[in-house]
Design an enzyme around this catalytic site. Structure first.
Site, PDB file in Angstrom:
ATOM      1  N   LYS A 107       0.812  -1.222   0.000  1.00 20.98           N
ATOM      2  CA  LYS A 107       0.000   0.000   0.000  1.00 20.98           C
ATOM      3  C   LYS A 107       0.845   1.271   0.000  1.00 20.98           C
ATOM      4  O   LYS A 107       0.414   2.310  -0.471  1.00 20.98           O
ATOM      5  CB  LYS A 107      -0.944  -0.002   1.197  1.00 20.98           C
ATOM      6  N   GLU A 129      -9.324   7.345   3.476  1.00 21.07           N
ATOM      7  CA  GLU A 129     -10.257   6.491   4.199  1.00 21.07           C
ATOM      8  C   GLU A 129      -9.513   5.194   4.500  1.00 21.07           C
ATOM      9  O   GLU A 129      -8.540   4.850   3.835  1.00 21.07           O
ATOM     10  CB  GLU A 129     -11.488   6.193   3.346  1.00 21.07           C
ATOM     11  N   SER A 395       1.677  -9.796  -0.700  1.00 22.30           N
ATOM     12  CA  SER A 395       1.338  -8.372  -0.612  1.00 22.30           C
ATOM     13  C   SER A 395       1.721  -7.709   0.707  1.00 22.30           C
ATOM     14  O   SER A 395       1.931  -6.508   0.760  1.00 22.30           O
ATOM     15  CB  SER A 395      -0.159  -8.187  -0.866  1.00 22.30           C
TER      16      SER A 395
HETATM   17  C1  LIG Z   1      -5.120  -3.917   1.700  1.00 21.43           C
HETATM   18  C2  LIG Z   1      -4.396  -5.153   1.452  1.00 21.43           C
HETATM   19  C3  LIG Z   1      -4.767  -6.035   0.421  1.00 21.43           C
HETATM   20  C4  LIG Z   1      -5.991  -5.842  -0.433  1.00 21.43           C
HETATM   21  O1  LIG Z   1      -6.009  -4.677  -1.206  1.00 21.43           O
HETATM   22  P1  LIG Z   1      -5.799  -4.711  -2.764  1.00 21.43           P
HETATM   23  O2  LIG Z   1      -6.124  -3.325  -3.188  1.00 21.43           O
HETATM   24  O3  LIG Z   1      -6.719  -5.725  -3.344  1.00 21.43           O
HETATM   25  O4  LIG Z   1      -4.376  -5.055  -3.006  1.00 21.43           O
HETATM   26  C5  LIG Z   1      -3.985  -7.158   0.184  1.00 21.43           C
HETATM   27  N1  LIG Z   1      -2.906  -7.427   0.951  1.00 21.43           N
HETATM   28  C6  LIG Z   1      -2.526  -6.617   1.965  1.00 21.43           C
HETATM   29  C7  LIG Z   1      -1.323  -6.989   2.766  1.00 21.43           C
HETATM   30  C8  LIG Z   1      -3.253  -5.452   2.248  1.00 21.43           C
HETATM   31  O5  LIG Z   1      -2.864  -4.667   3.259  1.00 21.43           O
END
Ligand SMILES: *Cc1c(COP(=O)(O)O)cnc(C)c1O
Length: 421
Positions: A107, A129, A395
């Site tokens: 993010k 948000e 992610s």
């Molecule tokens: C917020 C988040 C997601 C989901 O958000 P996307 O916009 O679909 O990427 C996935 N993995 C992590 C670690 C997150 O913090």
């Protein structure tokens, strides 16, 4: 608008996407996307679209972004061969380590890019948000770095559920505002952030957290997250001399997935697999698997696929991972599903928890619960396609999930053997 896309139209749309010629001037990805915003916001969105066009093509701006990504975020993030998982799955597995980016997830790539853009545009204040709090933390950190005050809108229910992230935002200098309206979670927080932007569309900048919302946000967020796929593609070639047979990512709003997938769209030999949150199961309300079970409609300024009931009411969703718990998905994903370039499946809460434990044991990496959905989907794919090369978008890191994990997987603490015989 729901007309089927023919295979030939699909090929044409894919070629346009690959050349970055989509969205079109109306912000559309084929039938999806667009700009369904209140009249009062249209000038602000138009100004933003112009700024996006200008700065994302400005060498000076991009060099400054690059510099911050390198020295502050810690990019490039590594590509880690996952030998333990590979052995268990009968595959060659590589993890793209967004968990090692500053603040612990992908993010920050988006938050930093938009905070820099806000400063260029002369904004006096950033509005964001957040649901689970991860985007709020990334926004607070990026705004502190860039030197702009940040206000984060968060549902009152989420504030209670995510207390540690609220403290992190506060320590990083953000003002956190509790939203008591609507469902008091992410959906209400987004509505409130838009309302506040309408009140001061020139002085404030709305920093949106995923590849959703009205044009130009889905495009802007994709461009800022594409660094994931661009790096991973180069790293795969450098480390293995070949591209992956499949690339897998979890899909909430879809930002980390589109960041990984977009730079791979032209690589026809690489299959793309998005994994949504299957929650407790397939019934409406038990999951957040938007693309698997949803229907087209408008939410938060964009025409895409959504979860709503027969009366058109947006559905409450469920996932063990707060970051995937959203009833919509970005318009580029809706198009990629329609034209068949990306295959979307889901993983249940139980499958994700299991994959998370396996990753901890086999790799010494505690992934975010969101990322664990990608691991679960990748494992399923590996079993059906033995001996292949698999790229997984990891992610984020799972430290933030410890309260949830302790509930589902209680620690077993052995007692010390007392005394001698
Ligand atoms: C917020 C988040 C997601 C989901 O958000 P996307 O916009 O679909 O990427 C996935 N993995 C992590 C670690 C997150 O913090």
């Amino acid at each position: 608008m729901q007309a089927e896309i023919s295979p030939q139209q699909g090929q044409e749309l894919l070629a346009l996407l690959i050349d970055n010629k989509l969205p079109d001037e109306r912000g559309r990805y084929g039938p999806f996307g667009g700009c369904y915003a209140p009249e009062t916001l249209v000038p602000a969105l138009r100004r933003l679209a112009e700024a996006v066009d200008k700065y994302l093509h400005d060498d000076d701006f991009m060099a400054r972004l690059q510099q911050q990504l390198h020295t502050w975020v810690g990019r490039p993030t590594p590509l880690t061969p996952a030998l333990g998982l590979g052995k268990r799955w009968g595959a060659e597995v590589y993890l793209k380590r967004e968990d090692l980016a500053h603040t612990g997830a992908h993010k920050i790539n988006n938050a930093l890019g938009q905070a820099l853009l806000a400063r260029e545009m002369g904004a006096k204040r950033v509005i964001a948000e957040t649901g689970a709090g991860q985007h709020g933390v990334a926004s607070a950190a990026a705004c502190a770095r860039v030197g702009i005050p940040c206000t984060v809108y968060m549902g009152a229910v989420d504030i209670q559920r995510q207390a540690p992230n609220v403290d992190r935002m506060y320590q990083l200098g953000a003002e956190v505002v509790a939203v008591e309206s609507g469902d008091k979670t992410l959906r209400a927080a987004i509505d409130e952030a838009f309302r506040n932007w309408v009140a001061d569309p020139h002085g404030s900048y709305y920093l949106l957290g995923s590849a959703v919302g009205p044009h130009p946000y889905p495009y802007l967020v994709q461009r800022l997250q594409a660094v994931i796929g661009t790096e991973a593609r180069e790293q795969m070639l450098a480390q293995t001399g070949a591209l992956a047979d499949v690339a897998v990512a979890c899909v909430g709003g879809g930002s980390n997935a589109i960041g990984l997938f977009h730079p791979l769209l032209a690589d026809a030999e690489t299959e793309l697999l998005g994994i949504e949150a299957g929650g407790h199961g397939p019934a409406l309300g038990d999951n957040s698997a938007t693309l698997a079970t949803g229907k087209p409609g408008v939410l938060h300024g964009s025409y895409s696929v959504l979860l709503y009931d027969d009366d058109g009411q947006i559905q409450e969703t469920h996932s063990v991972s707060a970051g995937l718990d959203y009833p919509g998905v970005g318009p580029e994903h809706s198009l990629l599903k329609s034209i068949g370039r990306v295959n979307y499946q889901s993983a249940t809460d139980a499958e994700a928890l299991d994959a998370l434990q396996e990753c901890c044991a086999a790799e010494g990496i505690l992934p975010a619960l969101e990322s664990a959905h990608a691991l679960a989907g990748a494992r399923r794919w590996a079993k059906a396609n033995p001996g292949k090369r698999i790229l997984i978008g990891l992610s984020g890191r799972g430290d933030k999930d410890m309260p949830t994990l302790s509930q589902h997987i209680p620690a077993r603490i052995g007692a010390a053997a007392g005394g001698g015989a």
